[in-house]
Write an enzyme that holds these catalytic residues in place. Structure first.
Site, PDB file in Angstrom:
ATOM      1  N   TYR A  15       0.814  -1.214   0.000  1.00  0.00           N
ATOM      2  CA  TYR A  15       0.000   0.000   0.000  1.00  0.00           C
ATOM      3  C   TYR A  15       0.850   1.269   0.000  1.00  0.00           C
ATOM      4  O   TYR A  15       0.519   2.235   0.666  1.00  0.00           O
ATOM      5  CB  TYR A  15      -0.940   0.012   1.219  1.00  0.00           C
ATOM      6  CG  TYR A  15      -2.104  -0.918   1.032  1.00  0.00           C
ATOM      7  CD1 TYR A  15      -3.197  -0.513   0.263  1.00  0.00           C
ATOM      8  CD2 TYR A  15      -2.104  -2.191   1.580  1.00  0.00           C
ATOM      9  CE1 TYR A  15      -4.259  -1.363   0.058  1.00  0.00           C
ATOM     10  CE2 TYR A  15      -3.164  -3.054   1.373  1.00  0.00           C
ATOM     11  CZ  TYR A  15      -4.237  -2.635   0.611  1.00  0.00           C
ATOM     12  OH  TYR A  15      -5.287  -3.483   0.405  1.00  0.00           O
ATOM     13  N   TYR A 142     -14.286  -4.925   3.294  1.00  0.00           N
ATOM     14  CA  TYR A 142     -12.899  -5.305   3.011  1.00  0.00           C
ATOM     15  C   TYR A 142     -12.653  -6.697   3.559  1.00  0.00           C
ATOM     16  O   TYR A 142     -12.809  -6.939   4.757  1.00  0.00           O
ATOM     17  CB  TYR A 142     -11.883  -4.334   3.619  1.00  0.00           C
ATOM     18  CG  TYR A 142     -10.470  -4.778   3.317  1.00  0.00           C
ATOM     19  CD1 TYR A 142      -9.930  -4.599   2.043  1.00  0.00           C
ATOM     20  CD2 TYR A 142      -9.706  -5.437   4.269  1.00  0.00           C
ATOM     21  CE1 TYR A 142      -8.660  -5.064   1.732  1.00  0.00           C
ATOM     22  CE2 TYR A 142      -8.425  -5.903   3.965  1.00  0.00           C
ATOM     23  CZ  TYR A 142      -7.909  -5.705   2.700  1.00  0.00           C
ATOM     24  OH  TYR A 142      -6.657  -6.174   2.389  1.00  0.00           O
ATOM     25  N   ASP A 234     -16.630 -12.647   8.969  1.00  0.00           N
ATOM     26  CA  ASP A 234     -15.194 -12.364   8.872  1.00  0.00           C
ATOM     27  C   ASP A 234     -14.737 -11.636  10.142  1.00  0.00           C
ATOM     28  O   ASP A 234     -14.871 -10.426  10.250  1.00  0.00           O
ATOM     29  CB  ASP A 234     -14.937 -11.527   7.611  1.00  0.00           C
ATOM     30  CG  ASP A 234     -13.470 -11.159   7.451  1.00  0.00           C
ATOM     31  OD1 ASP A 234     -12.668 -11.439   8.369  1.00  0.00           O
ATOM     32  OD2 ASP A 234     -13.129 -10.584   6.398  1.00  0.00           O
ATOM     33  N   LYS A 263      -5.062 -11.980  11.865  1.00  0.00           N
ATOM     34  CA  LYS A 263      -4.595 -10.835  12.674  1.00  0.00           C
ATOM     35  C   LYS A 263      -4.248 -11.184  14.126  1.00  0.00           C
ATOM     36  O   LYS A 263      -3.152 -11.654  14.385  1.00  0.00           O
ATOM     37  CB  LYS A 263      -5.611  -9.697  12.584  1.00  0.00           C
ATOM     38  CG  LYS A 263      -5.720  -9.152  11.156  1.00  0.00           C
ATOM     39  CD  LYS A 263      -6.135  -7.699  11.058  1.00  0.00           C
ATOM     40  CE  LYS A 263      -5.815  -7.132   9.704  1.00  0.00           C
ATOM     41  NZ  LYS A 263      -6.960  -7.016   8.805  1.00  0.00           N
TER      42      LYS A 263
HETATM   43  C1  LIG Z   1      -7.114  -7.432   7.327  1.00  0.00           C
HETATM   44  C2  LIG Z   1      -8.387  -8.082   6.993  1.00  0.00           C
HETATM   45  C3  LIG Z   1      -8.444  -9.148   6.080  1.00  0.00           C
HETATM   46  C4  LIG Z   1      -7.254  -9.614   5.304  1.00  0.00           C
HETATM   47  O1  LIG Z   1      -6.289 -10.197   6.127  1.00  0.00           O
HETATM   48  P1  LIG Z   1      -4.781 -10.334   5.588  1.00  0.00           P
HETATM   49  O2  LIG Z   1      -4.099 -11.150   6.640  1.00  0.00           O
HETATM   50  O3  LIG Z   1      -4.245  -8.941   5.492  1.00  0.00           O
HETATM   51  O4  LIG Z   1      -4.827 -11.023   4.276  1.00  0.00           O
HETATM   52  C5  LIG Z   1      -9.655  -9.774   5.872  1.00  0.00           C
HETATM   53  N1  LIG Z   1     -10.758  -9.363   6.521  1.00  0.00           N
HETATM   54  C6  LIG Z   1     -10.744  -8.347   7.400  1.00  0.00           C
HETATM   55  C7  LIG Z   1     -12.001  -7.964   8.095  1.00  0.00           C
HETATM   56  C8  LIG Z   1      -9.559  -7.658   7.651  1.00  0.00           C
HETATM   57  O5  LIG Z   1      -9.557  -6.617   8.495  1.00  0.00           O
END
Ligand SMILES: *Cc1c(COP(=O)(O)O)cnc(C)c1O
Length: 423
Positions: A15, A142, A234, A263
């Protein structure tokens, strides 16, 4: 040559417009909420290094556990083989998730966790010989940067060059008390051809920390349940305490079919993704017919070191001191948000648990405004705080080990910068 120059010669950063990027900061070590650069300057990591760090940097307990594991078993093929850390982690995680979550599929990051979830849903319909090809997602969503994850994410400058290669997705508004009836009617009208609905629960992180109510999302989930649309929740960002509870799921009255994690999963120590699912999903792939297998996997699936980091991080997370400190962050953010709300240069202050966000008001033109955002980022860095804005949105996502005094320091610096630093 110093690290910045050597970096510039060989690295391409995420980015980042490499032509205009100049202040790439070399970090030589981390401890707790602090990162230290090559000149000994310390920075408070107020964004948890892109929202991953839970218990602070270089946590000695996680380091010890991973180090022990490194000397025992560092990696093994996960097709046809298993190991203690993977079994233990699945058992521990499932015991904390909504009770319908029964199976764990490992991958490498948030995007891959999403890819796996989407493939589960699409193939679930395929294995049943149903023709369901539509996918529902929120506007501004996202879900990651791989092609499937990009496809279910809102269309933006990030996805624009790939626009024609992304599969079609039906984007809907986030639910509110006002639009729920309209959303329900719409979803009912396309439910027979819809395989799944993927959403970030409570908070759309990368879109700029946009928040919606748990009650409204629960209502929308009820509609999907009734219409037999599979739900992919997610929790890559919201998982492991960010929302004030262990999972966003703990705020909701309905249960998703599939959940995605990454994460904070390993406390921010190692990359790993998890897709959990219900037995209803899993059982649809059980067959003597080889074509019903979920043909997906990564070289490092269930890497023992990452599993061990996750086990250690979850142990730390469940300690009473950590849970109390999460509560403290939530309460202090809430008091500070009232101060921000009264500030003339701030609007749309919002909070979900340990996540606090606000928008910067400026009377100037957009270009001037972009300069302000850049300047704010720099000014906070000068003051030893990493606060990386998303457009005009500023936010705090601190590691849970932050103290009351350290939070007060950050709040104080924010007000000082807003008061004096620009007009
Ligand atoms: C950061 C994020 C992703 C992607 O995760 P990466 O490990 O960066 O591929 C997917 N969904 C959400 C809600 C996120 O915040």
């Amino acid at each position: 040559m110093n690290l910045s120059k050597r970096d510039k010669a060989v690295n391409w950063h995420p980015y980042t417009q490499m032509k205009t990027a100049n202040d790439i900061i070399p970090i030589v070590r981390g401890k707790g909420i602090y990162l230290f650069d090559d000149e000994g300057k310390q920075y408070i990591d107020a964004v948890s290094s892109w929202w991953v760090t839970l218990h602070g940097h270089a946590h000695p307990y996680i380091a010890k556990r991973v180090s022990d594991q490194l000397h025992t078993l560092e990696q093994v093929i996960f097709a046809g083989f298993t190991h203690e850390p993977a079994v233990q982690l699945s058992e521990n995680l499932l015991s904390l998730l909504p009770e319908n979550q029964k199976k764990i599929f490992y991958s490498d990051n948030g995007s891959t966790a999403v890819e796996v979830a989407l493939k589960m849903c699409i193939q679930y319909a395929y294995n049943q010989k149903h023709k369901k090809t539509k996918i529902l997602a929120f506007k501004n969503a996202y879900h990651g940067d791989t092609f499937g994850a990009m496809s279910v994410s809102g269309r933006s400058v990030w996805t624009q060059p790939f626009g024609e290669m992304l599969f079609e997705v039906v984007f809907i508004d986030v639910p509110t008390a006002e639009n729920l009836d309209r959303l329900t009617t719409f979803i009912e009208s396309i439910s027979h051809e819809t395989a799944c609905f993927i959403y970030e629960p409570l908070i759309q992180g990368a879109a700029g920390m946009l928040m919606h109510k748990a009650e409204d999302l629960s209502e929308l989930m009820k509609v999907c349940r009734k219409q037999k649309i599979l739900m992919i929740q997610d929790e890559v960002f919201t998982g492991f305490g960010r929302t004030g509870k262990l999972f966003a799921a703990d705020h909701l009255s309905e249960k998703p079919d599939i959940m995605c994690f990454s994460k904070g999963l390993t406390g921010g120590t190692m990359p790993m993704g998890i897709t959990s699912c219900s037995l209803e999903i899993f059982d649809e792939f059980l067959s003597d017919d080889r074509y019903k297998t979920l043909f997906h996997g990564h070289s490092f699936t269930a890497n023992p070191l990452a599993c061990t980091a996750a086990l250690a991080s979850m142990e730390l997370l469940l300690q009473p001191e950590t849970l109390e400190n999460i509560d403290l962050i939530v309460k202090k953010h809430s008091v500070f948000s009232e101060i921000l709300r009264r500030h003339s240069k701030v609007e749309n202050v919002r909070q979900t648990g340990t996540i606090l966000a606000w928008e910067i008001i400026s009377s100037g033109k957009t270009s001037y405004f972009n300069d302000i955002v850049k300047m704010l980022y720099k000014e906070f860095l000068n003051r030893g705080i990493i606060l990386r804005p998303l457009g005009n949105v500023m936010y705090l996502v601190p590691p849970y080990c932050i103290t009351s005094e350290e939070l007060d320091f950050i709040y104080h610096q924010i007000i000082e910068v807003l008061d004096h630093f620009y007009h």
